[in-house]
Design an enzyme around this catalytic site. Structure first.
Site, PDB file in Angstrom:
ATOM      1  N   TYR A   1     -57.744 -84.183  -5.824  1.00 31.03           N
ATOM      2  CA  TYR A   1     -58.706 -84.156  -6.918  1.00 31.03           C
ATOM      3  C   TYR A   1     -58.961 -82.709  -7.357  1.00 31.03           C
ATOM      4  CZ  TYR A   1     -63.244 -84.449  -9.251  1.00 31.03           C
ATOM      5  OH  TYR A   1     -64.287 -84.326 -10.135  1.00 31.03           O
TER       6      TYR A   1
ATOM      7  N   ASP B   1     -60.990 -87.616   2.725  1.00 31.58           N
ATOM      8  CA  ASP B   1     -61.593 -88.197   1.526  1.00 31.58           C
ATOM      9  C   ASP B   1     -61.051 -89.620   1.407  1.00 31.58           C
ATOM     10  OD1 ASP B   1     -62.273 -89.040  -1.030  1.00 31.58           O
ATOM     11  OD2 ASP B   1     -62.016 -87.063  -1.928  1.00 31.58           O
TER      12      ASP B   1
ATOM     13  N   LYS C   1     -67.566 -94.066  -7.271  1.00 34.37           N
ATOM     14  CA  LYS C   1     -66.359 -94.804  -7.586  1.00 34.37           C
ATOM     15  C   LYS C   1     -66.429 -96.242  -7.061  1.00 34.37           C
ATOM     16  CE  LYS C   1     -64.875 -90.883  -9.327  1.00 34.37           C
ATOM     17  NZ  LYS C   1     -65.784 -89.866  -8.762  1.00 34.37           N
TER      18      LYS C   1
END
Length: 376
Positions: A99, A171, A196
């Site tokens: 990310y 993550d 999310k």
């Protein structure tokens, strides 16, 4: 108990005052002491703790098979807490594909603070071992990675980290605890952008850090202290929304994963699709590893067309998919990732990142097919 049962009941208790089966929202910022100055409720101030946050944190720890969870106001705030728990001069390893907000926070903000970091191809254990330094304190793993869905071996990386006295942090936003529980594979710490899949409705911002027994106690203490002193905590209402959403998490994620599988099968039959990034495909270079450490392959995928211009035309031609940043919600999203990440993005120019929602897969396939045909 099974995951579905835990998702409904973890962190929830019947309200002793009213008998409400859903927890009430406690908006108070401060809590009364008794005549001796004690705190009969256990709460003092909402930045420090709050009944709704305590319920959410209990549920998150249970779902990730952890010991303790801390909720934050965003995924970036959760990541920042982990980085703050390191010391200036410490070194961390992070994936080449990850990310872009994580990369920017490490490279542009914490580098000024004295954190040293190197990007490494995390799916190649030899490269990870070769990048090790005596001062390496943490390995940051993102698997599946964003946006190219590379798969890293959590157990092997955790063993490498522990052999050197370092921490393995994962993550787990894309996999979710429905499909992957890194703490059971040897990781010390798990992070989520709860915005999310855990939130799942594109209406609440949040983050979380969860750890188990293996995390160094002093590191855990620094995480807890930073949550309180840094103050980047979610509101009681945000915590209530997230706890509400966890009950449907396994069913949402299973449907999204099923739909993603159908989408990738269709894309695999298109000659104008250059490459598909999805670990559920047998052609994926790490399919076997993903099948071993994941119970399902998730609702995220990306695919590449020949160039950025075609990708942009395709994204403009969809009618049902929404052109928006984020993922994990009930609505399907598509975006040209390199332009979102900006100059210097390592993402292939023709790549489109796709978050599959809960629409009927036939409608999604029809929309994507029409957009592919129209963008030629």
């Amino acid at each position: 108990m099974e995951f579905e049962t835990l998702a409904v009941h973890a962190g929830r208790t019947v309200d002793p005052t009213s008998g409400a089966v859903m927890p009430p929202i406690t908006l108070s910022t401060t809590f009364a002491r008794d005549g001796n100055g004690g705190l009969p409720s256990g709460y003092i101030y909402t930045r420090s703790s709050n009944p709704n946050r305590a319920q959410l944190e209990t549920a998150l720890a249970v779902l990730e098979a952890g010991k303790t969870a801390l909720a934050f106001s965003s995924g970036q705030a959760a990541l920042a807490a982990v980085l703050h728990a390191l010391n200036p001069g410490d070194h961390l390893l992070y994936p080449v594909d990850l990310y872009h907000g994580t990369r920017n926070l490490i490279q542009n903000e914490f580098a000024r603070w004295g954190l040293r970091a190197d990007a490494v191809e995390m799916s190649d254990l030899e490269q990870v071992a070769a990048a090790w330094r005596p001062e390496t304190r943490l390995i940051w793993v993102e698997t599946p990675s964003n946006p190219q869905l590379r798969i890293s071996d959590i157990q092997a990386i955790a063993e490498l980290a522990h052999a050197h006295g370092a921490i393995c942090a994962v993550d787990n936003t894309w996999a979710t605890p429905v499909w992957q529980t890194p703490l059971t594979l040897g990781a010390d710490l798990v992070m989520h952008s709860t915005t999310k899949y855990l939130g799942g409705h594109s209406d609440v911002l949040g983050g979380a850090v969860i750890w188990g027994e293996s995390l160094d106690a002093s590191f855990a203490d620094r995480l807890s202290a930073w949550q309180n002193l840094g103050g980047a905590v979610p509101s009681p209402f945000d915590c209530w929304l997230l706890l509400r959403s966890l009950a449907t998490l396994p069913y949402r994620v299973r449907a999204q994963t099923e739909h993603a599988g159908r989408i990738t099968e269709y894309l695999a039959g298109r000659k104008d699709v250059v490459r598909i990034h999805y670990p559920g495909l047998r052609e994926h270079p790490a399919h076997d590893l993903a099948a071993r450490q994941m119970r399902g392959f998730g609702g995220m995928l990306s695919f590449e067309v020949e160039d950025a211009a075609r990708a942009m035309r395709l994204a403009s031609a969809v009618r049902l998919f929404l052109r928006a940043t984020s993922l994990g919600g009930v609505e399907s999203l598509i975006e040209h990732r390199a332009s979102v990440e900006g100059p210097g993005s390592p993402t292939p120019a023709g790549l489109l990142r796709v978050s599959i929602g809960l629409e009927h897969p036939d409608d999604l396939l029809a929309d994507l097919a029409a957009a592919l045909d129209a963008s030629v």
